[in-house]
Write a protein that holds these residues in place. Structure first.
Motif, short mmCIF file in Angstrom:
data_model
loop_
_atom_site.label_atom_id
_atom_site.label_comp_id
_atom_site.label_asym_id
_atom_site.label_seq_id
_atom_site.Cartn_x
_atom_site.Cartn_y
_atom_site.Cartn_z
N GLU A 1 0.72 -1.09 -0.03
CA GLU A 1 -0.02 0.08 -0.01
C GLU A 1 0.86 1.19 0.23
O GLU A 1 1.83 1.38 0.62
CB GLU A 1 -0.77 0.05 1.25
CG GLU A 1 -2.09 -0.86 1.42
CD GLU A 1 -2.68 -0.74 2.56
OE1 GLU A 1 -2.45 0.12 3.43
OE2 GLU A 1 -3.74 -1.80 2.57
N GLN A 2 0.37 2.23 -0.60
CA GLN A 2 0.87 3.64 -0.90
C GLN A 2 -0.02 4.56 -0.66
O GLN A 2 -1.25 4.18 -1.20
CB GLN A 2 1.94 3.96 -1.79
CG GLN A 2 1.71 3.16 -3.20
CD GLN A 2 2.71 3.45 -4.19
OE1 GLN A 2 3.56 2.57 -4.09
NE2 GLN A 2 2.77 4.51 -4.94
N THR A 3 0.14 5.69 -0.38
CA THR A 3 -0.92 6.84 -0.34
C THR A 3 -0.61 7.84 -1.41
O THR A 3 0.30 8.24 -1.58
CB THR A 3 -1.09 7.27 1.18
OG1 THR A 3 -0.18 7.83 1.40
CG2 THR A 3 -1.44 6.26 2.20
N ALA A 4 -1.76 8.36 -1.79
CA ALA A 4 -1.92 9.70 -2.53
C ALA A 4 -3.02 10.34 -2.37
O ALA A 4 -4.11 9.85 -1.44
CB ALA A 4 -1.91 8.96 -4.08
N THR A 5 -3.19 11.63 -2.68
CA THR A 5 -4.28 12.52 -2.54
C THR A 5 -4.86 12.82 -3.76
O THR A 5 -4.33 13.27 -4.71
CB THR A 5 -3.69 13.87 -1.81
OG1 THR A 5 -3.08 13.36 -0.49
CG2 THR A 5 -5.05 14.66 -1.37
N CYS A 6 -6.07 12.74 -3.71
CA CYS A 6 -6.83 13.01 -5.07
C CYS A 6 -6.65 14.58 -5.33
O CYS A 6 -6.94 15.42 -4.36
CB CYS A 6 -8.51 12.73 -4.77
SG CYS A 6 -9.40 13.17 -6.36
N GLU A 7 -6.52 14.82 -6.70
CA GLU A 7 -6.17 16.22 -7.07
C GLU A 7 -7.66 17.13 -6.98
O GLU A 7 -7.69 18.30 -6.68
CB GLU A 7 -5.79 16.39 -8.53
CG GLU A 7 -4.35 15.61 -8.59
CD GLU A 7 -3.88 15.56 -10.04
OE1 GLU A 7 -4.80 16.09 -10.87
OE2 GLU A 7 -2.87 15.11 -10.23
N GLN A 8 -8.70 16.39 -7.16
CA GLN A 8 -9.97 17.17 -7.17
C GLN A 8 -10.61 17.29 -5.81
O GLN A 8 -10.88 18.46 -5.42
CB GLN A 8 -11.11 16.35 -8.09
CG GLN A 8 -12.32 16.87 -8.30
CD GLN A 8 -12.38 18.05 -9.04
OE1 GLN A 8 -11.47 18.49 -10.19
NE2 GLN A 8 -13.44 19.05 -8.77
N CYS A 9 -10.94 16.21 -5.11
CA CYS A 9 -11.54 16.33 -3.77
C CYS A 9 -10.82 16.31 -2.44
O CYS A 9 -11.15 16.45 -1.62
CB CYS A 9 -12.83 15.20 -3.52
SG CYS A 9 -12.14 13.50 -3.36
N GLY A 10 -9.52 15.86 -2.69
CA GLY A 10 -8.51 15.97 -1.74
C GLY A 10 -8.60 14.58 -0.81
O GLY A 10 -7.99 14.70 0.28
N ALA A 11 -9.48 13.57 -1.11
CA ALA A 11 -9.47 12.48 -0.52
C ALA A 11 -8.05 11.60 -0.36
O ALA A 11 -7.44 11.79 -1.44
CB ALA A 11 -10.65 11.58 -1.13
#
Length: 69
Positions: free
Chosen positions: A31-41
């Motif tokens: 698992e790695q994490t990222a942030t949605c560019e649109q909603c910030g989730a």
């Protein structure tokens, strides 16, 4: 596979198309994490090998840490 290749994925929260560069994939099946560019989730992304050595991305919304008792 080209080092500048982009892997696109949909945000499960808002369906925005995000992209991850191939060289950003650190470890397959981890698992790695990222942030949605649109909603910030905050998203959890698990890269996996697919058919023909293509990369599949399994994407889900990260669950907030539960408080410990």
């Amino acid at each position: 596979m080209s080092a500048s290749q982009l892997h696109e994925y949909l945000c499960p929260q808002c369906s925005h198309i995000n992209a991850l560069e191939h060289n950003e994939i650190r470890n397959m099946y981890k698992e790695q994490t990222a942030t949605c560019e649109q909603c910030g989730a905050v998203l959890e992304i698990v890269p996996a090998l697919g058919i023909g050595e293509q990369v599949n991305l399994v994407v889900s919304v990260a669950q907030p840490d539960l408080p410990k008792r």
